[in-house]
Design an enzyme around this catalytic site. Sequence first.
Site, PDB file in Angstrom:
ATOM      1  N   CYS A  87     -39.186 -15.248 -49.382  1.00 54.14           N
ATOM      2  CA  CYS A  87     -38.910 -14.126 -48.476  1.00 54.14           C
ATOM      3  C   CYS A  87     -38.683 -12.819 -49.231  1.00 54.14           C
ATOM      4  O   CYS A  87     -38.266 -11.822 -48.641  1.00 54.14           O
ATOM      5  CB  CYS A  87     -37.699 -14.450 -47.609  1.00 54.14           C
ATOM      6  SG  CYS A  87     -36.203 -14.820 -48.572  1.00 54.14           S
ATOM      7  N   LYS A 141     -16.501 -40.750 -91.225  1.00 54.04           N
ATOM      8  CA  LYS A 141     -16.581 -39.411 -90.641  1.00 54.04           C
ATOM      9  C   LYS A 141     -15.714 -39.302 -89.394  1.00 54.04           C
ATOM     10  O   LYS A 141     -15.065 -38.280 -89.166  1.00 54.04           O
ATOM     11  CB  LYS A 141     -18.039 -39.069 -90.314  1.00 54.04           C
ATOM     12  CG  LYS A 141     -18.879 -38.748 -91.528  1.00 54.04           C
ATOM     13  CD  LYS A 141     -20.261 -38.250 -91.129  1.00 54.04           C
ATOM     14  CE  LYS A 141     -21.064 -37.851 -92.366  1.00 54.04           C
ATOM     15  NZ  LYS A 141     -22.424 -37.353 -92.012  1.00 54.04           N
ATOM     16  N   LYS A 152     -36.602  -8.577 -97.478  1.00 54.09           N
ATOM     17  CA  LYS A 152     -37.182  -9.799 -98.032  1.00 54.09           C
ATOM     18  C   LYS A 152     -37.095  -9.743 -99.554  1.00 54.09           C
ATOM     19  O   LYS A 152     -37.565  -8.786-100.183  1.00 54.09           O
ATOM     20  CB  LYS A 152     -38.628  -9.960 -97.592  1.00 54.09           C
ATOM     21  CG  LYS A 152     -39.246 -11.251 -98.110  1.00 54.09           C
ATOM     22  CD  LYS A 152     -40.693 -11.421 -97.658  1.00 54.09           C
ATOM     23  CE  LYS A 152     -41.273 -12.699 -98.237  1.00 54.09           C
ATOM     24  NZ  LYS A 152     -42.687 -12.889 -97.841  1.00 54.09           N
ATOM     25  N   LEU A 203     -17.141 -27.602 -88.105  1.00 50.55           N
ATOM     26  CA  LEU A 203     -16.749 -27.191 -86.759  1.00 50.55           C
ATOM     27  C   LEU A 203     -15.987 -28.288 -86.026  1.00 50.55           C
ATOM     28  O   LEU A 203     -15.040 -28.007 -85.279  1.00 50.55           O
ATOM     29  CB  LEU A 203     -17.979 -26.765 -85.945  1.00 50.55           C
ATOM     30  CG  LEU A 203     -18.743 -25.531 -86.439  1.00 50.55           C
ATOM     31  CD1 LEU A 203     -19.747 -25.086 -85.382  1.00 50.55           C
ATOM     32  CD2 LEU A 203     -17.804 -24.393 -86.783  1.00 50.55           C
TER      33      LEU A 203
END
Length: 418
Positions: free
Chosen positions: A164, A358, A304, A324
């Site tokens: 629409c 871990k 670079k 993290l």
Amino acid sequence: MINSTSLSGKKILVAVTGSIAAVKAPILVSRLIKAGAEVKCVITQSATNLVSPLSLSTLSRNKCYQDKDQWADSQTKPLHIALAEWAELIIVAPLSATSLSKFTSGSADGLLASILLASQSQIVMAAAMNTSMWENQSVKKNWNYVKTIDQVITLEPSAGLLACDRVGNGKMVNLDIIEMASESAFIFHAENKFLTKDLKDIRFLISAGPTVEALDAARQLTNRSSGKMGVLIAQAAKLRGAEVDLVHGPVSVQQDLLEGLNTYPVRSSNEMGAKIDDLQPSAQVIVMAAAVSDFKNNSPSEKKISKEFFLKSVFDDLEMTSDLIKNQTKKKLENQIFLGFAAETGSDNEIIEKGEKKRVSKGCDLLMANPIDRAGQGFDENFNSGFLLGPKKMVKNLSFSTKLAISHQLLDEIRNLK
């Protein structure tokens, strides 16, 4: 999205109702057929003005049933009963306001309405309508009621440009999401269960994909990851009623698979860590599935660097990125659950041993240790396997399966811990 092992041989009834999104139904049917499913179609009278029953019959290789067929004298059993009993899954896509109203009121007016009432199989409903209709209080009341029915997987419309010319909510979810919901339904069907909103009122924070660390203007460091595992966990959790925040690096999955999620795209490990810091306090479950780069350049050049000087300049400034997962578990709130991931190589015992070390060192409640050196699974594949490690030396073998099936298994374990 789906591969042939997911829906092959499954009996799916696709129901098409009177929304402009009905024009997508032939594509959905074609995709299901290509995935190996056996498909039959039923179409409401209003939908026949938008899509041809002949096209659905041709694509499904079966007759497309209409209201006029319901009481044909050639039937040996009432058609709505026969189709309801035949279908292992019903997909209503699109679901119009009218068909929604009939279902919630218990109306059997018409073939599809009768089928839905008679069915004992799981039903996927993908709503689609004009924004004003979707926001109408009566429609919202009906939709909220449907969301309480365990038999129904509800897929809310998304925002976008509607037929629409209005921009707003009402657009049917993309076909990848509908297929994923269908595959999920069959994962639960194999255990004689419905996929329900068993994770309702739980907020998930999920990380996915790689992070990228610039070395200079042309070069970068990253880890291999498509992001598919994390994205599928996010979508599986959303299907099961969870609210999901997804923090992701540059993923290489179809953008359609991110639809409906609260997404936060990032690039570097620092950006990912900062965004997770912002979102962690509001989450009850944190899933760290991202493949965070292990190293970064402290001060990447904006130019670079020539090859002759590149190695020396890189190694002079290279350092390890922050862990993290460990950083977040140190901030763990009461009743929060952490699921970590570890991509490993070696024998089963070696993977379990490295994974458990871990899990403990990072402070995770659960850790998924998955092999990346085995054919047909892991990076860039649709399949995975591994070992879910948890408290009290828990080791659960998650055997070779689709990543979506693995996602639901992981969510089951998280729910059990909650």
